[in-house]
Design an enzyme around this catalytic site. Structure first.
Site, mmCIF file in Angstrom:
data_model
loop_
_atom_site.group_PDB
_atom_site.id
_atom_site.type_symbol
_atom_site.label_atom_id
_atom_site.label_comp_id
_atom_site.label_asym_id
_atom_site.label_seq_id
_atom_site.Cartn_x
_atom_site.Cartn_y
_atom_site.Cartn_z
ATOM 1 N N LYS A 130 36.585 43.009 30.946
ATOM 2 C CA LYS A 130 35.700 44.168 30.300
ATOM 3 C C LYS A 130 36.458 45.545 30.190
ATOM 4 C CE LYS A 130 30.826 42.902 31.808
ATOM 5 N NZ LYS A 130 29.732 43.934 32.619
ATOM 6 N N ARG A 131 37.424 45.543 31.128
ATOM 7 C CA ARG A 131 38.292 46.748 31.013
ATOM 8 C C ARG A 131 39.164 46.528 29.713
ATOM 9 N NH1 ARG A 131 38.266 45.125 36.171
ATOM 10 N NH2 ARG A 131 40.066 44.127 36.146
#
Length: 514
Positions: A268-269
């Site tokens: 997600k980062r």
């Protein structure tokens, strides 16, 4: 054992933020498997960890599944026969199963405080020993119902002292499961730790809730990411200890989605940091206000997005690359899912979307184009917009490009490509286009064929090659030197618009002193 049971699978995300593309792929493989076998696909929200709950995340998950086109037959927003479908609303269901494990001595109470366990970890770390874990060795000298007397345990519980319930992992036992994708997986129980199953606040941890809910919801196949493979032996033991081994679901652990360079899991980062979205829809963090882009708003078609994800880890039996959802359902099998990680290729994702743009229904694209025109203060006829989309979609990679690619169909050019004018304009050009304009005005039918013939007739009469002025002609009409097929463009613009544009262009060129 499983053959006589109706196939039931679940997608069970945690509402801790936007749904990652890896999560959407997991949902897709569950959906394809269920549909292939005439079974049920359901959505369950696993929100036992209330500290990580993010407002809006559940709604985001539901919206993403709707956009991708994966309707579920049971879920938190539509209900179903095995609800509720949020684990936080199932809180009262879990205690009885904890009690069963305690009574059968497959679990125990642990009263160690977080501070005491942290101190233990620090002490072991500083001594250079192994990393601390609560297991068959350490539990023998920690504060739990295995080491305390029955009276002391009762006194602590009566005093409502905080506790957790841990599974009692057996010593020196081989725990095996036959994974559909990976084959037999075998783990020595001595490698496992005594995971927390239940907390004194009445909330189960993921492990217990997951197993109990899958049992109660009659789940036949658990299809989930590779990151859950280390937890699978624990879940096998829970099924065994709860007496459900004969209806334990079959497991399939999907390969990781990797970054484009293959260096690590796509997380997600990585959203936007690597130059492409990792979420299906746009997301705004309700706490920080941080924004992350999504495939939908980026101009991807949901059919293309599905095709992109389907091919990340699964391979068809032939070289076909483009699949409708129905074709995916027919072709899909877990046996053709790879064990190794799949690299996400953003350029291939664009290629897929371009292929789907070319095949897309003109009426659907026109709806997108009309919305973009409205944003630019332009009103247009829907039928005309459809014809425009039919001409420009060959060049489009994203729906978000429609206005940029077709704006000249709705607005006359304000400037003309100076480089082309300088290169192509000569002493014959003015007379050539003046005659073309006159020939066009004389046409009773203004079509691809008639306009091309009228243009070529002027070229023949003036002794020039027809192709000599084609690029210049496009610039005079559209302001730029690239675009869809010229004669189709001219026919769609119509006689009045084309002749008026030619007139304006010739005056502009004259004002430039050419």
């Amino acid at each position: 054992m499983m053959n006589d049971r109706r196939v039931r699978v679940r997608f069970a995300p945690s509402p801790t933020g936007p749904l990652h593309v890896g999560g959407v792929r997991t949902a897709l493989y569950n959906y394809l498997f269920a549909k292939k076998h005439g079974g049920d696909f359901l959505l369950r929200i696993e929100d036992t960890d209330q500290n990580r709950f993010v407002p809006g995340a559940e709604e985001y998950i539901i919206e993403a599944l709707k956009w991708v086109g994966m309707p579920y037959s049971e879920g938190p927003d539509i209900g179903g026969p095995y609800g509720p479908y949020r684990q936080s609303e199932r809180k009262e269901m879990y205690r009885q199963y904890v009690d069963t494990l305690l009574e059968n001595e497959h679990a125990y109470y642990a009263f160690d405080t977080p501070e005491e366990l942290d101190e233990m970890r620090d002490r072991m770390s500083k001594s250079g020993g192994n990393t601390f874990k609560y297991d068959h060795v350490t539990r023998e000298y920690l504060k739990n119902s295995l080491t305390l007397s029955a009276d002391e345990v009762k006194a602590r519980l009566d005093a409502e002292e905080p506790y957790v319930v841990r599974i009692k992992i057996p010593r020196q036992e081989e725990v095996k499961l036959n994974d559909i994708i990976r084959g037999w997986v075998s783990v020595q129980s001595n490698q496992l730790d005594d995971k927390v199953l239940f907390k004194s606040d009445g909330m189960p941890t993921y492990h217990l809730a997951n197993v109990v809910d899958d049992y109660l919801m009659k789940i036949t196949h658990v299809i989930r990411g590779e990151e859950w493979l280390p937890s699978a032996p624990l879940h096998v033991l829970l099924y065994r200890y709860l007496g459900w081994e004969d209806v334990m679901p079959q497991f399939a652990h999907l390969p990781l989605l990797l970054r484009p360079d293959g260096n690590g899991k796509l997380s997600k980062r990585d959203g936007d940091r690597l130059g492409f979205p990792v979420f299906p829809l746009n997301w705004v963090d309700p706490i920080t206000g941080e924004k992350a882009s999504g495939y939908r708003e980026g101009g991807y078609l949901h059919d293309a997005f599905v095709n992109i994800l389907a091919m990340l880890g699964w391979h068809p039996s032939d070289n076909q690359e483009l699949f409708s959802m129905d074709e995916l359902i027919e072709s899909f099998s877990l046996e053709r899912v790879s064990k190794s990680g799949a690299k996400f290729d953003p350029e291939k994702a664009k290629w897929y979307n371009h292929q789907y743009m070319r095949r897309q229904d003109d009426a659907m694209l026109a709806t997108e184009l009309m919305a973009q025109l409205q944003e630019h203060g332009i009103t247009a006829d829907k039928g005309y917009a459809e014809q425009v989309c039919g001409l420009i979609k060959e060049k489009a990679t994203f729906t978000s490009e429609l206005y940029k690619l077709g704006s000249f169909f709705f607005e006359r050019p304000k400037t003309y490509d100076a480089e082309v004018l300088k290169k192509k304009w000569d002493s014959t050009a003015l007379g050539f286009f003046t005659q073309v304009k006159a020939n066009f005005e004389a046409l009773s039918e203004f079509t691809h064929q008639t306009t091309q013939e009228a243009y070529e007739a002027v070229a023949t009469a003036l002794g020039v090659k027809p192709g000599q002025y084609l690029q210049l002609f496009r610039v005079l009409l559209l302001g730029e030197s690239v675009g869809p097929a010229l004669w189709d463009t001219i026919a769609l613009l119509g006689k009045t618009e084309v002749t008026e544009r030619l007139d304006l262009a010739l005056k502009s060129v004259a004002e430039l002193g050419m």
